[in-house]
Scaffold this active site. Structure first.
Site, short mmCIF file in Angstrom:
data_model
loop_
_atom_site.label_atom_id
_atom_site.label_comp_id
_atom_site.label_asym_id
_atom_site.label_seq_id
_atom_site.Cartn_x
_atom_site.Cartn_y
_atom_site.Cartn_z
CG ASP A 47 -8.15 -1.30 -2.82
OD1 ASP A 47 -8.20 -1.63 -1.52
OD2 ASP A 47 -8.93 -0.10 -3.06
CG ASP A 56 -3.73 -7.19 6.57
OD1 ASP A 56 -4.29 -7.11 7.72
OD2 ASP A 56 -2.40 -7.06 6.66
CG ASN A 71 -2.35 -0.51 1.06
OD1 ASN A 71 -2.59 -0.51 -0.32
ND2 ASN A 71 -3.05 -0.86 2.19
#
Length: 600
Positions: free
Chosen positions: A483, A509, A474
């Site tokens: 994503d 997650d 990320n």
């Protein structure tokens, strides 16, 4: 031509078409009224060559407006009779005593017993005098003024047997006194012909009554099942219409109340009020008039209330027969007059039920117009005219069946749409918007039934997965890449776990895989290892290959718990134990010390 290319005409075209047909019918009816000439009187010839003879061509008429003439007065003034300037068999609603003269001539040889019949069961009273050489030799009384059980012949029509001699001059004098229209379809027939005519009528009216009864039962059952007032008002209209025609054609007096004079003479009026009440409210409900015009809706409700009140007042003796019929005539056309334009308006907007209502009212209006012309003395009392109102009513009921079918279909479609929408909302509430997997709520709902069936030889395992290195993806490549990684991880877990397993994303997650029907703990451990290997393989993201690891903890049912909450907590405990031991590990819950930790 393929049926796939057939289309209904546009609503406006359909309305215009039926409006033209209605106008043409009314024009034809008007031409029949204008074309009804008076006929000269001739002696009615009876012979073995015929079984039935229409009496009206030989009838002459004298009217006693003051209602004072006796038989002697009539015999003393033969010049009072003249050819009837009315349609055949129909003297109309004139409030007077009608005297009819019918000369007879019996050919030799010929059957000597003939039956004089008036095929209009609603006749109040008719006195028949048979004259031989100008002198009365027979006097018989017909009509509804006395019970059916006292009739000389058990027939629904009014009939009198006449014994005639060939070569003798006879005349029939008929004194008619009736509260309604003097409708007099008269004939002379032999007994076999009379019985055949009665059998035919009973057959067709029995079929019509059975049809009406089936409609009534159907509507009552649907009303009880759906609680839709539309079906209840259809049941009222169907029952009232069936009883009206059963009464109108004389079968109710014969089979339902043979000893009750009041019902024989007046029940038809009560049933007409029931038809009106049902018609008012059925039309209002099916056309949803309140959405079109509150005034029209209010008029329909008021009309139904007035109809029911009129029936109560008439049955209770408060309102007279004439007052009751005047009220019927005043409000009888209101449902159609209001319903037709509203139906045309809604049909133009694409309402399929409104098309059927418009068609039904057009067909019904033909019967109503014919019946009105018959009661007004404007058209002859032929079989077709006498049954036109019944035919129009049956066609209206058939169209109303289609209306109910369309409305039921619309309700069913609305229910299906509501169910699909509810399922969609439920799916949204139970699934993760990013991955399409189950969310926490959906996991609990789907997992509990499976855990209830777990036992010896049928273990269930709940694996809680936490990704290692996801935050770095990320931070380095952005949330879109993160994503996409989560979506691909979900797809891999689903492919590896199989169709019988549950795969969920709890958030962030964290993922859960729940597998049922495991033979033993060894099989559960093997599945945990396969999950770890599957996630360890690189993923292809828009920026290039990417690898992450995972730490997995799992708990077994029924060994470590029998409900989803307990198993998830214990799988979470095992997973954190794996994290503390160095990440990238699989751990089974083992109480104070996880089992996998002992193996590390």
């Amino acid at each position: 031509m393929s049926h796939a290319h057939l289309q209904l005409p546009a609503p406006s075209q359909s309305v215009a078409r039926w409006s033209r047909w209605l106008a043409l019918w009314l024009l034809a009816l008007a031409l029949c009224v204008l074309a009804a000439p008076a006929r000269p009187a001739d002696a009615l010839a009876l012979s073995d060559a015929v079984q039935r003879v229409d009496a009206w061509p030989a009838v002459t008429l004298a009217t006693d407006a003051a209602r004072r003439w006796t038989l002697d007065d009539v015999l003393a003034h033969p010049d009072a009779f003249a050819a009837a300037a009315t349609p055949p068999g129909n003297l109309g609603p004139r409030p007077a005593i009608h005297w009819l003269k019918l000369p007879l001539h019996l050919a030799a040889p010929a059957a000597r017993t003939w039956w004089f019949a008036i095929d209009y069961p609603l006749l109040d009273r008719a006195d028949l005098y048979l004259l031989r050489d100008g002198q009365p030799v027979v006097h018989r009384v017909m009509g509804n003024h006395r019970p059916y059980a006292q009739r000389p012949l058990p027939t629904r029509l009014h009939a009198v047997a006449l014994e005639l001699q060939p070569g003798v001059a006879y005349e029939l004098l008929l004194r008619v006194d009736t509260a309604g229209a003097a409708i007099l379809p008269m004939s002379l027939m032999t007994l076999p012909e009379l019985m055949r005519h009665e059998s035919d009528t009973r057959l067709w009216q029995g079929l019509a009554a059975g049809f009406g009864l089936c409609l009534f039962v159907y509507a009552v059952v649907r009303a009880a099942a759906s609680r839709d007032p539309m079906f209840l008002w259809f049941a009222v209209a169907a029952a009232s219409g069936t009883l009206f025609f059963f009464t109108y054609h004389g079968l109710a007096a014969q089979y339902l109340w043979p000893h009750h004079v009041w019902l024989t003479r007046n029940a038809a009026v009560l049933w007409m009020y029931g038809i009106l009440a049902g018609g008012f409210m059925f039309t209002e409900h099916t056309l949803a008039m309140a959405k079109v015009s509150r005034v029209a809706s209010g008029v329909m409700h008021a009309g139904a209330a007035v109809s029911l009140l009129g029936a109560v007042l008439f049955a209770g003796g408060v309102a007279s027969y004439s007052a009751a019929t005047v009220l019927l005539a005043s409000i009888g056309l209101v449902p159609m007059l209001i319903g037709l334009p509203v139906a045309a308006y809604r049909a133009h907007g694409g309402d399929r039920a409104a098309r059927w209502i418009f068609l039904g009212f057009c067909l019904y209006s033909l019967g109503v117009a014919t019946m009105a012309a018959l009661n007004a003395g404007l058209v002859p009392a032929t079989r077709w005219n006498l049954h036109a109102f019944q035919a129009g009513s049956l066609l209206l009921l058939l169209c109303w069946i289609m209306v109910m079918s369309v409305r039921a279909e619309e309700v069913r479609h609305a229910a299906d749409r509501a169910r699909i929408e509810q399922e969609r909302l439920t799916l949204i509430a139970r699934t993760d918007a990013l991955t399409g997997l189950l969310n926490r709520r959906g996991l609990h709902e789907a997992l509990e039934p499976r855990l209830a069936r777990a036992g010896a030889g049928r273990l269930a395992a709940v694996y809680l997965i936490d990704l290692d290195g996801f935050k770095a993806v990320n931070d380095s490549h952005g949330h879109d890449a993160g994503d996409e990684l989560l979506r691909q991880i979900g797809q891999r877990l689903c492919a590896l776990a199989g169709q019988d397993a549950l795969v969920a994303r709890l958030g962030g997650d964290e993922f859960v895989v729940a597998s049922s029907w495991l033979a033993d703990e060894t099989e559960a451990t093997a599945l945990a290892e396969r999950l770890q290997v599957a996630v360890a393989e690189p993923f292809t993201l828009p920026h290039g290959p990417c690898s992450v690891g995972m730490t997995l903890g799992y708990a077994l049912a029924p060994r470590h718990g029998t409900d989803a909450t307990t198993l998830l907590k214990r799988a979470d405990t095992a997973m954190y134990a794996g994290k503390q031991a160095g990440r990238g590990r699989s751990r089974a819950y083992g109480g104070a010390q996880p089992m996998a930790a002992r193996n590390a």
